[in-house]
Design an enzyme around this catalytic site. Structure first.
Site, PDB file in Angstrom:
ATOM      1  N   GLY A 125      60.757  50.840   8.932  1.00 12.53           N
ATOM      2  CA  GLY A 125      59.811  50.299   9.677  1.00 12.53           C
ATOM      3  C   GLY A 125      60.167  49.345  10.695  1.00 12.53           C
ATOM      4  O   GLY A 125      60.493  48.105  10.335  1.00 12.53           O
ATOM      5  N   THR A 159      58.104  57.243  10.303  1.00  9.24           N
ATOM      6  CA  THR A 159      58.321  58.693   9.532  1.00  9.24           C
ATOM      7  C   THR A 159      58.707  58.465   8.180  1.00  9.24           C
ATOM      8  O   THR A 159      59.336  57.739   7.753  1.00  9.24           O
ATOM      9  CB  THR A 159      59.703  59.432  10.462  1.00  9.24           C
ATOM     10  OG1 THR A 159      59.519  59.245  11.833  1.00  9.24           O
ATOM     11  CG2 THR A 159      60.037  60.418   9.989  1.00  9.24           C
ATOM     12  N   ARG A 271      60.986  92.566  26.191  1.00  5.96           N
ATOM     13  CA  ARG A 271      60.022  92.451  27.201  1.00  5.96           C
ATOM     14  C   ARG A 271      60.097  93.309  28.436  1.00  5.96           C
ATOM     15  O   ARG A 271      60.928  93.088  28.926  1.00  5.96           O
ATOM     16  CB  ARG A 271      59.456  90.983  27.450  1.00  5.96           C
ATOM     17  CG  ARG A 271      58.487  90.971  28.370  1.00  5.96           C
ATOM     18  CD  ARG A 271      56.977  91.194  27.841  1.00  5.96           C
ATOM     19  NE  ARG A 271      55.859  90.895  28.527  1.00  5.96           N
ATOM     20  CZ  ARG A 271      54.746  91.272  28.231  1.00  5.96           C
ATOM     21  NH1 ARG A 271      54.483  92.125  27.280  1.00  5.96           N
ATOM     22  NH2 ARG A 271      53.800  91.089  29.352  1.00  5.96           N
ATOM     23  N   GLU A 366      63.641  56.875  18.406  1.00  2.00           N
ATOM     24  CA  GLU A 366      64.978  56.327  18.363  1.00  2.00           C
ATOM     25  C   GLU A 366      65.777  55.933  19.497  1.00  2.00           C
ATOM     26  O   GLU A 366      67.030  56.207  19.946  1.00  2.00           O
ATOM     27  CB  GLU A 366      65.923  56.912  17.439  1.00  2.00           C
ATOM     28  CG  GLU A 366      65.418  57.603  16.113  1.00  2.00           C
ATOM     29  CD  GLU A 366      66.457  57.770  14.912  1.00  2.00           C
ATOM     30  OE1 GLU A 366      67.615  57.357  14.926  1.00  2.00           O
ATOM     31  OE2 GLU A 366      65.927  58.325  14.225  1.00  2.00           O
ATOM     32  N   SER A 369      64.549  57.419  26.629  1.00  2.00           N
ATOM     33  CA  SER A 369      65.938  57.690  27.609  1.00  2.00           C
ATOM     34  C   SER A 369      66.097  56.595  28.502  1.00  2.00           C
ATOM     35  O   SER A 369      67.392  56.297  28.772  1.00  2.00           O
ATOM     36  CB  SER A 369      65.351  58.818  28.501  1.00  2.00           C
ATOM     37  OG  SER A 369      65.199  59.925  27.849  1.00  2.00           O
TER      38      SER A 369
HETATM   39  C1  LIG Z   1      56.550  60.749  16.082  1.00  2.00           C
HETATM   40  C2  LIG Z   1      57.339  59.581  15.884  1.00  2.00           C
HETATM   41  C3  LIG Z   1      58.071  58.971  14.963  1.00  2.00           C
HETATM   42  C4  LIG Z   1      58.603  57.753  14.908  1.00  2.00           C
HETATM   43  N1  LIG Z   1      59.374  57.240  13.769  1.00  2.00           N
HETATM   44  C5  LIG Z   1      59.699  55.937  13.785  1.00  2.00           C
HETATM   45  C6  LIG Z   1      60.360  55.457  12.673  1.00  2.00           C
HETATM   46  O1  LIG Z   1      60.511  56.092  11.638  1.00  2.00           O
HETATM   47  N2  LIG Z   1      60.626  54.312  12.602  1.00  2.00           N
HETATM   48  C7  LIG Z   1      60.279  53.100  13.584  1.00  2.00           C
HETATM   49  O2  LIG Z   1      60.752  52.116  13.488  1.00  2.00           O
HETATM   50  N3  LIG Z   1      59.841  53.672  14.673  1.00  2.00           N
HETATM   51  C8  LIG Z   1      59.507  55.033  14.960  1.00  2.00           C
HETATM   52  N4  LIG Z   1      59.162  55.485  16.197  1.00  2.00           N
HETATM   53  C9  LIG Z   1      58.736  54.583  17.280  1.00  2.00           C
HETATM   54  C10 LIG Z   1      59.922  54.857  18.405  1.00  2.00           C
HETATM   55  O3  LIG Z   1      60.949  54.638  18.130  1.00  2.00           O
HETATM   56  C11 LIG Z   1      59.097  54.150  19.614  1.00  2.00           C
HETATM   57  O4  LIG Z   1      58.009  54.997  19.854  1.00  2.00           O
HETATM   58  C12 LIG Z   1      60.042  54.061  20.722  1.00  2.00           C
HETATM   59  O5  LIG Z   1      61.335  53.190  20.336  1.00  2.00           O
HETATM   60  C13 LIG Z   1      59.563  53.653  21.946  1.00  2.00           C
HETATM   61  O6  LIG Z   1      58.857  52.543  21.763  1.00  2.00           O
HETATM   62  P1  LIG Z   1      57.184  52.219  22.047  1.00  2.00           P
HETATM   63  O7  LIG Z   1      56.348  53.350  21.899  1.00  2.00           O
HETATM   64  O8  LIG Z   1      56.594  50.963  21.848  1.00  2.00           O
HETATM   65  O9  LIG Z   1      57.422  52.271  23.783  1.00  2.00           O
HETATM   66  P2  LIG Z   1      57.726  51.135  24.921  1.00  2.00           P
HETATM   67  O10 LIG Z   1      58.702  50.495  24.276  1.00  2.00           O
HETATM   68  O11 LIG Z   1      56.369  50.614  25.158  1.00  2.00           O
HETATM   69  O12 LIG Z   1      58.006  51.853  26.168  1.00  2.00           O
HETATM   70  C14 LIG Z   1      56.979  52.413  27.061  1.00  2.00           C
HETATM   71  C15 LIG Z   1      57.843  53.034  28.224  1.00  2.00           C
HETATM   72  O13 LIG Z   1      58.697  51.850  28.949  1.00  2.00           O
HETATM   73  C16 LIG Z   1      59.986  52.150  28.972  1.00  2.00           C
HETATM   74  N5  LIG Z   1      60.686  50.865  28.942  1.00  2.00           N
HETATM   75  C17 LIG Z   1      60.583  49.948  27.821  1.00  2.00           C
HETATM   76  N6  LIG Z   1      61.399  49.026  28.208  1.00  2.00           N
HETATM   77  C18 LIG Z   1      61.980  49.197  29.169  1.00  2.00           C
HETATM   78  C19 LIG Z   1      63.134  48.483  30.153  1.00  2.00           C
HETATM   79  N7  LIG Z   1      63.709  47.371  29.783  1.00  2.00           N
HETATM   80  N8  LIG Z   1      63.364  49.000  31.370  1.00  2.00           N
HETATM   81  C20 LIG Z   1      62.853  50.340  31.817  1.00  2.00           C
HETATM   82  N9  LIG Z   1      61.875  50.939  30.996  1.00  2.00           N
HETATM   83  C21 LIG Z   1      61.553  50.400  29.692  1.00  2.00           C
HETATM   84  C22 LIG Z   1      60.126  52.939  27.940  1.00  2.00           C
HETATM   85  O14 LIG Z   1      61.298  53.681  28.211  1.00  2.00           O
HETATM   86  C23 LIG Z   1      58.977  53.982  27.947  1.00  2.00           C
HETATM   87  O15 LIG Z   1      59.218  54.980  28.779  1.00  2.00           O
HETATM   88  C24 LIG Z   1      58.501  56.668  16.062  1.00  2.00           C
HETATM   89  C25 LIG Z   1      57.727  57.408  17.104  1.00  2.00           C
HETATM   90  C26 LIG Z   1      57.161  58.539  17.195  1.00  2.00           C
HETATM   91  C27 LIG Z   1      56.212  58.777  18.281  1.00  2.00           C
END
Ligand SMILES: Cc1cc2nc3c(=O)[nH]c(=O)nc-3n(C[C@H](O)[C@H](O)[C@H](O)COP(=O)(O)OP(=O)(O)OC[C@H]3O[C@@H](n4cnc5c(N)ncnc54)[C@H](O)[C@@H]3O)c2cc1C
Length: 383
Positions: A125, A159, A271, A366, A369
């Site tokens: 987490g 997860t 197909r 993780e 991009s």
């Molecule tokens: C199905 C699923 C399973 C997951 N499992 C786990 C898990 O087991 N443990 C865990 O800890 N997390 C988990 N996650 C979380 C996942 O790692 C995060 O969703 C991810 O790292 C992105 O963080 P965020 O959702 O807060 O997006 P944000 O950080 O809010 O990003 C939003 C957008 O802004 C962009 N962005 C952010 N910062 C910058 C920057 N400096 N410059 C340019 N663009 C930027 C991002 O690339 C993205 O496009 C999981 C997520 C999902 C959906």
């Protein structure tokens, strides 16, 4: 195409996993996706095959293999089912690996054997509602009180955190302040701890059979000995774990891209359109050739990063490149496969439709991009 650089043992493992994926995983996939349930019999059989123990020493019940072997297994399963592949990936690299890498001998003896046997799972987490890409913005806190950590806060998207066999979740929490900066540590919180709630699962676009929950902590008390690794090293330790995990996600993405390619070649041959097999059209042949190109490059990229990691060499940038390349490959191949399948590609009974829904998260989890691009730009000295 042949995996040109595999040893005999690796080839054997790839074959074993491929058979397992076709015979055990694939038949359960449609129903698991439809009902949004993790098929526990598949998890149990992965455990019996030793997949959860692949990159760990035998003394803890592991198989004595390396990270490359784990990634090979993840790739082979993702070809048919990404939800099962991520259950294995997260179970090993996010569940067991932090304990193996940073745990005390006592913690290893206590937790690793059942995790490595696939009898238990553990979550990791890090992400919070206000801390995703900016993982250092953690707000969850843990304070020491009477020989116990008292954890308060929330995590999201975790997860493997609420399966019937989940034993604990490792969380990052602010444990104090040092030189004006947050001190972040990692703490093991067993499922069932009073004050720790695994909330209802998410309604996700894809990865339906993978187990993902929000978590809340309200005065959740765990023994002081549940600190994992050095106090204050939690953030650095997590970043290391994530670097490694990116190689595994790249392998997962490669498997997904390959699954889409295989299904598309097969479909295009069978197909008939305008009186001829679809595969006689050059536009389709070129689409398939592009898909093959992407699989090949994605595979080379994760192989390279995994070999560096296993040789004890720096691999951070290579892992970021592999994850970026392979997740794009999965997304592009899923889109092209769906197109080749036409209307059938939009029907959930066809695995390419599932890959289409599942692949998007590969560009987000993780490290998005954009985060991979930041890592690469940093290595270039421009960010
Ligand atoms: C199905 C699923 C399973 C997951 N499992 C786990 C898990 O087991 N443990 C865990 O800890 N997390 C988990 N996650 C979380 C996942 O790692 C995060 O969703 C991810 O790292 C992105 O963080 P965020 O959702 O807060 O997006 P944000 O950080 O809010 O990003 C939003 C957008 O802004 C962009 N962005 C952010 N910062 C910058 C920057 N400096 N410059 C340019 N663009 C930027 C991002 O690339 C993205 O496009 C999981 C997520 C999902 C959906």
């Amino acid at each position: 195409m042949d995996h040109h650089d595999l040893s005999d043992d690796e080839r054997e493992l790839a074959r074993l996993v491929r058979d397992f994926a076709d015979e055990v995983v694939a038949p359960a996939s449609y129903e698991a996706d439809r009902t949004k349930t993790l098929p526990m019999h598949v998890v149990a059989q992965m455990g019996e095959l030793g997949l959860f123990g692949l990159p760990f020493p035998e003394e803890y019940g592991g198989q004595g293999g390396d990270y490359f072997a784990l990634c090979l297994a993840i790739e082979g399963i993702a070809r048919v089912d990404q939800s099962i592949a991520i259950t294995l990936e997260a179970g090993v690299s996010l569940g067991a690996m932090p304990v193996f890498r940073f745990g005390t001998e006592e913690q290893k003896q206590e937790y690793l054997p059942s995790l490595l046997a696939g009898e238990h799972l553990a979550g990791f987490g890090l992400t919070e509602p206000e801390a995703g890409s900016d993982a250092g913005a953690t707000r969850t806190t843990a304070r020491l009180e009477g020989g116990e950590w008292v954890v308060n806060g929330a995590k999201q998207f975790i997860t493997n955190s609420g399966t019937p066999i989940t034993r604990f979740v490792t969380v990052t929490a602010v444990t104090g302040e040092k030189d004006g900066r947050k001190e972040i540590s990692t703490i093991l919180v067993p499922n069932g701890t009073p004050g720790f709630t695994v909330e209802a699962p998410y309604d996700k676009v894809g990865w339906h059979a993978s187990d993902t929950h929000p978590l809340t902590f309200v005065d959740a008390r765990v023994p002081e000995a549940n600190l994992l690794g050095e106090r204050g090293r939690g953030f650095a330790n997590f970043l290391h774990i994530l670097d490694e995990g990116r190689i595994a996600i790249a392998a997962l993405s490669t498997g997904a891209a390959e699954g889409c390619l295989e299904a598309s070649v097969d479909y295009a041959r069978k197909r008939t359109v305008f009186g001829e097999p679809l595969s006689t059209r050059q536009s389709i042949q070129f689409m398939l050739a592009r898909m093959q190109q992407r699989v090949h490059v994605a595979r080379l990229a994760w192989h390279h990063a995994a070999r560096l990691r296993d040789a004890g060499k720096p691999f951070k940038t290579e892992a970021a490149i592999a994850k970026l390349t392979a997740s794009d490959a999965a997304m592009d191949n899923a889109r092209d496969a769906t197109q080749i399948f036409g209307g059938n590609g939009f029907m959930n009974e066809y695995p390419v439709a599932r890959h289409y829904r599942d692949s998007k998260i590969l560009e987000i989890g993780e490290g998005t991009s954009e985060v991979q691009l930041l890592v690469i730009a940093r290595a270039l000295g421009v960010a």
